[in-house]
Design an enzyme around this catalytic site. Structure first.
Site, short mmCIF file in Angstrom:
data_model
loop_
_atom_site.label_atom_id
_atom_site.label_comp_id
_atom_site.label_asym_id
_atom_site.label_seq_id
_atom_site.Cartn_x
_atom_site.Cartn_y
_atom_site.Cartn_z
CB SER A 38 -0.94 0.04 1.17
OG SER A 38 -0.19 0.06 2.53
CG LEU A 78 9.84 -1.73 10.51
CD1 LEU A 78 10.40 -3.12 11.24
CD2 LEU A 78 10.92 -1.43 9.59
CE1 TYR A 145 2.32 5.78 12.75
CE2 TYR A 145 3.44 7.71 13.64
CZ TYR A 145 3.22 6.47 13.00
OH TYR A 145 4.79 5.84 12.95
CE LYS A 149 3.71 2.42 14.49
NZ LYS A 149 4.09 1.18 13.96
CB ILE A 201 9.36 26.32 5.57
CG1 ILE A 201 10.57 26.40 4.78
CG2 ILE A 201 9.29 25.35 6.64
CD1 ILE A 201 11.79 27.07 5.69
#
Length: 322
Positions: A38, A78, A145, A149, A201
């Site tokens: 993916s 991972l 996320y 984790k 930036i």
């Protein structure tokens, strides 16, 4: 790890995973790669293809994960949705992949006499902080996320206590190098190639980071598998601002470009993300690639990829003169 150790690498066709797979294969390990492609690419492991077994599949597939885990002596986990912005836009997919997938792998490892189960966690578990983060710093994720984790860490530690799985955690900070598919250095390179007059930036440019070259990150993962006991920060030794990083890329790619800052960034971005790596250094970790060397290597690989991409586009063109 001894030669011919049976190693399962989930996410092994991804950026960091493919470099780890190459190292393991070169050292004579029996490597199985599980990846649903993916975000990874079969091209990433083509140089190791004759020395590994590649399985296209998903860590959410319980039966497949159970089969592969039963054959492994060491697991490097991972595989994940590894994007903070993507986790904000689709937190359900993030949870299913990062939490349910990790549960499947842990549950399938019970009773398998593993030598090591290395979980690739993230600096995102710490959230936003004004201090240099050690492994004792309290987790406080600000994104889905980071939360998934942290859930993976807690699941693994519970399985370690309940079922004696040799679970260890690598909290990975900013890794860069050849094959990286996105992130700030990748974006700086391509933005300058598209517009050599200006580099924008996101945010103020004052964000602080410690970038770790991918080969050093692989060194760290191997050390943690061999000697690790609990949780370790994985990061480089050099600290710099995103503004300074932009200056380096401008100097190397397009010296005439002016640097501008948007003032705002994406949801979940962290102003200061610095790591204390002394615990990992006690295992023997020494970052071997300084930032200047690493950036040169990255730019070279991106230049080569850019040239090959142009060549493929020309080769497949159906214009009137070809």
């Amino acid at each position: 790890m001894k030669k011919k150790t049976r190693v399962l690498v989930t996410g092994g066709a991804g950026f960091i995973g493919s470099h780890l797979v190459a190292r393991l294969a070169s050292e004579g390990m029996q490597v199985v790669v599980l990846d649903n492609l993916s975000s990874g690419s079969i091209e990433n492991v083509k140089d190791s293809s004759d020395r590994i077994q590649f399985v296209k599949g998903d860590i959410r597939d319980q039966n497949l994960v159970k089969k592969l885990a039963h054959e492994a002596q060491v697991i490097f986990h991972l595989a994940a949705n590894a994007s903070v912005p993507a986790s904000v836009s689709d937190p359900e997919y993030d949870f299913q992949t990062n939490v349910i997938g990790t549960f499947n792998l842990l549950h399938s490892s019970v009773g398998q006499n593993l030598k090591s189960f290395v979980f690739a966690s993230s600096a995102a578990v710490y959230g936003s902080s004004n201090i240099t983060l050690s492994e004792r710093s309290a987790p406080n994720p600000v994104s889905p996320y980071g939360t998934t984790k942290l859930c993976g860490e807690m699941l693994g530690l519970s399985y370690k206590r309940s079922f004696m799985i040799p679970f260890v955690i690598a909290r990975i900070f900013n890794v860069y190098g050849p094959r990286m598919p996105r992130y700030v250095m990748h974006d700086f390179y391509w933005n300058l190639r598209k517009n050599p007059k200006e580099l924008k930036i996101l945010g103020t440019g004052k964000q602080l980071r410690q970038f770790c070259y991918v080969n050093d990150a692989v060194d760290a993962l191997m050390l943690i598998a061999d000697k690790g006991k609990d949780v370790y920060n994985v990061a480089g030794a050099e600290v710099l601002s995103i503004e300074k990083l932009a200056t380096i890329f401008v100097e190397k790619i397009s010296p005439e470009a002016r640097i501008t800052a948007t003032g705002t960034s994406w949801s979940g971005d962290i102003e200061k993300l610095l790591a204390d790596i002394s615990k990992l250094q006690k295992l023997g970790f020494i970052p071997r690639t300084n930032l200047a060397q690493g950036i040169d290597s990255l730019i070279k690989s991106l230049d080569e990829g850019s040239k090959s991409r142009v060549f493929r586009q020309r080769a497949t063109s159906k214009g009137p003169h070809e």
